[in-house]
Design an enzyme around this catalytic site. Structure first.
Site, mmCIF file in Angstrom:
data_model
loop_
_atom_site.group_PDB
_atom_site.id
_atom_site.type_symbol
_atom_site.label_atom_id
_atom_site.label_comp_id
_atom_site.label_asym_id
_atom_site.label_seq_id
_atom_site.Cartn_x
_atom_site.Cartn_y
_atom_site.Cartn_z
ATOM 1 N N PRO A 1 0.869 5.352 1.081
ATOM 2 C CG PRO A 1 1.124 4.853 -1.176
ATOM 3 C CD PRO A 1 1.109 4.215 0.187
ATOM 4 C CD GLU A 2 -1.251 9.486 5.433
ATOM 5 O OE1 GLU A 2 -1.949 10.485 5.668
ATOM 6 O OE2 GLU A 2 -0.371 9.084 6.207
#
Length: 281
Positions: free
Chosen positions: A2-3
């Site tokens: 996840p960014e």
């Protein structure tokens, strides 16, 4: 992994689900998820705490509680799910927070790389991982002059420099590739050799790409879903990431994949040429 856009989508989902709820009990099934304090104290200290807000700094979630702040990093595969306490517990569930109303927040992590840290209220900003972060990628905190100066000081390739989170936070593998494509910069171009017009284009591309990805709820490549169980939608807008062999939207050249700093990297060999090293203008 996840960014920033995906973590922001998790944050907004959690806001809809658990604000105002009071914790009655905490279950920890994989102790290494808890960085500090020691697990039993972590569990005891959270009893009676109410969720007042959920913030984000870079890729870190910050749960604002009555007397504490809980810093959570999802790392590779971490995710939160909202349940009733009687619901069947899925595989890879490692931490569960019971609320007094019978609902439950569960943390799941296939890789077990995620971490949680409980700190006294007001100290999340001093957490070691957060202290190292650069500004958020929005014009109010991310300034072209400082960004340009940071690039000029570095001889590193631009992609790994952007990935280290110090010049600007929130860029991971997907969005670095997309921002560099938008700015027409080769991922291995030494940062200090970027021309002024390239720096300006990259600055705008970072703000634009991350802003659009946040609006789309992030990118779902494999397993990512937000706390509401929704997949992101930005994958339909990807120009280079995961597009190996697909014609470039600008010039028609096939997108290629290589490795830069041990990371899978996608770019257009025509639009993003690697220049000979020379001084910036």
């Amino acid at each position: 992994m996840p960014e920033l856009p995906e973590v922001e989508a998790v944050r907004t989902g959690l806001e809809q689900l658990i604000l105002g709820k009071e914790i009655s009990q905490v279950h920890v099934f994989w102790p290494r998820i808890i960085e500090s304090p020691e697990v039993e104290l972590f569990k005891v200290n959270l009893i009676g705490e109410k969720v007042g807000a959920i913030n984000r700094r870079g890729k870190f979630l910050i749960f604002e509680l009555s007397h504490y702040e809980m810093v959570s990093h999802l790392r590779m595969e971490g995710k939160y799910e909202f349940h009733q306490q009687e619901d069947e517990v899925a595989k890879h569930t490692h931490v569960m927070f019971d609320f007094t109303d019978g609902t439950q927040l569960r943390y799941l992590d296939v890789r077990k790389f995620g971490r949680m840290t409980l700190l006294p209220k007001g100290l999340a900003s001093e957490y070691s991982g957060i202290l190292k972060l650069g500004p958020e990628p929005v014009p109010e905190t991310f300034f072209l002059k400082a960004f340009s100066a940071g690039l000029k000081r570095s001889s590193k390739a631009i992609k790994p420099l952007l990935l280290d989170q110090k010049l600007v936070t929130g860029l991971g593998n997907i969005y670095v590739d997309e921002a560099l494509y938008e700015a027409r910069i080769h991922p291995e171009q030494p940062a200090g050799t970027l021309l002024r017009k390239e720096v300006e284009a990259l600055y705008q591309a970072i703000i634009d790409v991350l802003g659009r990805a946040v609006e789309a709820g992030g990118t779902t490549i494999r397993t990512y879903k937000n706390a509401l169980g929704e997949a992101g939608k930005f994958q339909v807008s990807l120009n280079v990431y995961g597009q190996t062999g697909v014609p470039c939207p600008r010039c028609g050249t096939g997108i290629i994949k290589t490795k830069v700093a041990q990371r899978g990297t996608h770019y257009c060999p025509t639009c993003q040429k690697l220049r000979q090293r020379k001084m910036r203008d």
